[in-house]
Write an enzyme that holds these catalytic residues in place. Structure first.
Site, PDB file in Angstrom:
ATOM      1  N   THR A 133       0.850  -1.180   0.000  1.00  0.00           N
ATOM      2  CA  THR A 133       0.000   0.000   0.000  1.00  0.00           C
ATOM      3  C   THR A 133       0.894   1.242   0.000  1.00  0.00           C
ATOM      4  O   THR A 133       2.103   1.130  -0.206  1.00  0.00           O
ATOM      5  CB  THR A 133      -0.954  -0.010   1.212  1.00  0.00           C
ATOM      6  OG1 THR A 133      -0.171  -0.120   2.410  1.00  0.00           O
ATOM      7  CG2 THR A 133      -1.945  -1.160   1.129  1.00  0.00           C
TER       8      THR A 133
ATOM      9  N   VAL B  28       0.754   4.475   2.327  1.00  0.00           N
ATOM     10  CA  VAL B  28       1.185   5.119   3.566  1.00  0.00           C
ATOM     11  C   VAL B  28       2.059   4.169   4.379  1.00  0.00           C
ATOM     12  O   VAL B  28       3.053   4.587   4.984  1.00  0.00           O
ATOM     13  CB  VAL B  28      -0.033   5.588   4.398  1.00  0.00           C
ATOM     14  CG1 VAL B  28       0.412   6.166   5.741  1.00  0.00           C
ATOM     15  CG2 VAL B  28      -0.855   6.607   3.621  1.00  0.00           C
ATOM     16  N   CYS B  29       1.709   2.903   4.381  1.00  0.00           N
ATOM     17  CA  CYS B  29       2.390   1.911   5.228  1.00  0.00           C
ATOM     18  C   CYS B  29       3.912   1.886   5.062  1.00  0.00           C
ATOM     19  O   CYS B  29       4.628   1.908   6.063  1.00  0.00           O
ATOM     20  CB  CYS B  29       1.799   0.523   4.997  1.00  0.00           C
ATOM     21  SG  CYS B  29       0.026   0.431   5.333  1.00  0.00           S
ATOM     22  N   PRO B  30       4.440   1.849   3.833  1.00  0.00           N
ATOM     23  CA  PRO B  30       5.903   1.786   3.744  1.00  0.00           C
ATOM     24  C   PRO B  30       6.586   3.044   4.268  1.00  0.00           C
ATOM     25  O   PRO B  30       7.716   2.960   4.753  1.00  0.00           O
ATOM     26  CB  PRO B  30       6.177   1.573   2.251  1.00  0.00           C
ATOM     27  CG  PRO B  30       4.947   2.015   1.559  1.00  0.00           C
ATOM     28  CD  PRO B  30       3.815   1.759   2.513  1.00  0.00           C
TER      29      PRO B  30
ATOM     30  N   ILE C 188       6.932   2.268   7.976  1.00  0.00           N
ATOM     31  CA  ILE C 188       7.885   1.179   8.221  1.00  0.00           C
ATOM     32  C   ILE C 188       9.313   1.668   8.003  1.00  0.00           C
ATOM     33  O   ILE C 188      10.206   1.403   8.814  1.00  0.00           O
ATOM     34  CB  ILE C 188       7.549  -0.040   7.340  1.00  0.00           C
ATOM     35  CG1 ILE C 188       6.165  -0.585   7.707  1.00  0.00           C
ATOM     36  CG2 ILE C 188       8.612  -1.123   7.483  1.00  0.00           C
ATOM     37  CD1 ILE C 188       5.588  -1.556   6.695  1.00  0.00           C
TER      38      ILE C 188
END
Length: 176
Positions: free
Chosen positions: A48, A50-52, A55
């Protein structure tokens, strides 16, 4: 939702811990995080947008957590195989220094109370757990809003003082 002063649930889950062939996966349990502070953060789904960013930010600040004797564990409802494919596919995820836990059964995210009602994906939840396994901080963002890793570190610092910290406190400021 699990909250402050409650024990973090017992878990035993597969995680991606490396990109080295034959050493990609490990089983993580509470024993792996016991005795140290732990920041356990959840993202909705792999592959997806925003997720990276989150992370990568946790990874960029990994040494800051290490200086504070703190584990970092990331998790989503995706499988360890999807985590591995994403790490191999996304340049920013190749050098992660913390495990990507797979909650494919959704049992841990359900017990934590962080599943979105319709799609049953995890919210952007962050739990700070003390060395005894007790939750000391919880924050949850909507699916479209990334969190601030520097603020998580500031909260961790405040918790680790064991003192009262006033509004807008920063490390080095007086406690109450």
């Amino acid at each position: 939702m699990k909250t402050i002063n409650e024990k973090f649930p017992q878990f035993q889950k597969e995680a991606v811990v490396s990109l080295e062939v034959g050493k990609e996966f490990a089983t993580l349990t509470n024993a792996d995080i016991a005795g140290k502070w732990t920041v356990f953060f959840w993202w909705p789904l792999d592959f997806t947008f925003v997720c990276p960013t989150e992370i990568v930010s946790f990874n960029d600040h990994f040494e800051e957590f290490a200086k504070r004797n703190t584990n970092v564990v990331g998790a989503s409802i995706d499988s360890q195989f999807v985590h591995l494919a994403w790490r191999n596919n996304h340049p920013g995820l190749k050098a992660l220094k913390f495990p990507m836990l797979a909650d494919t059964s959704k049992s841990l995210s359900e017990e934590l109370g962080i599943l979105e009602a319709n799609d049953k994906i995890a919210y952007r939840a962050t739990f700070i757990i003390d060395p005894e396994g007790t939750i000391q901080h919880v924050s949850v963002n909507g699916l479209n809003v990334g969190r601030n890793v520097k603020e998580i570190i500031r909260i961790l610092d405040a918790l680790q003082t064991g003192e009262l910290t006033p509004c807008d406190w920063n490390p080095g400021d007086p406690t109450l």
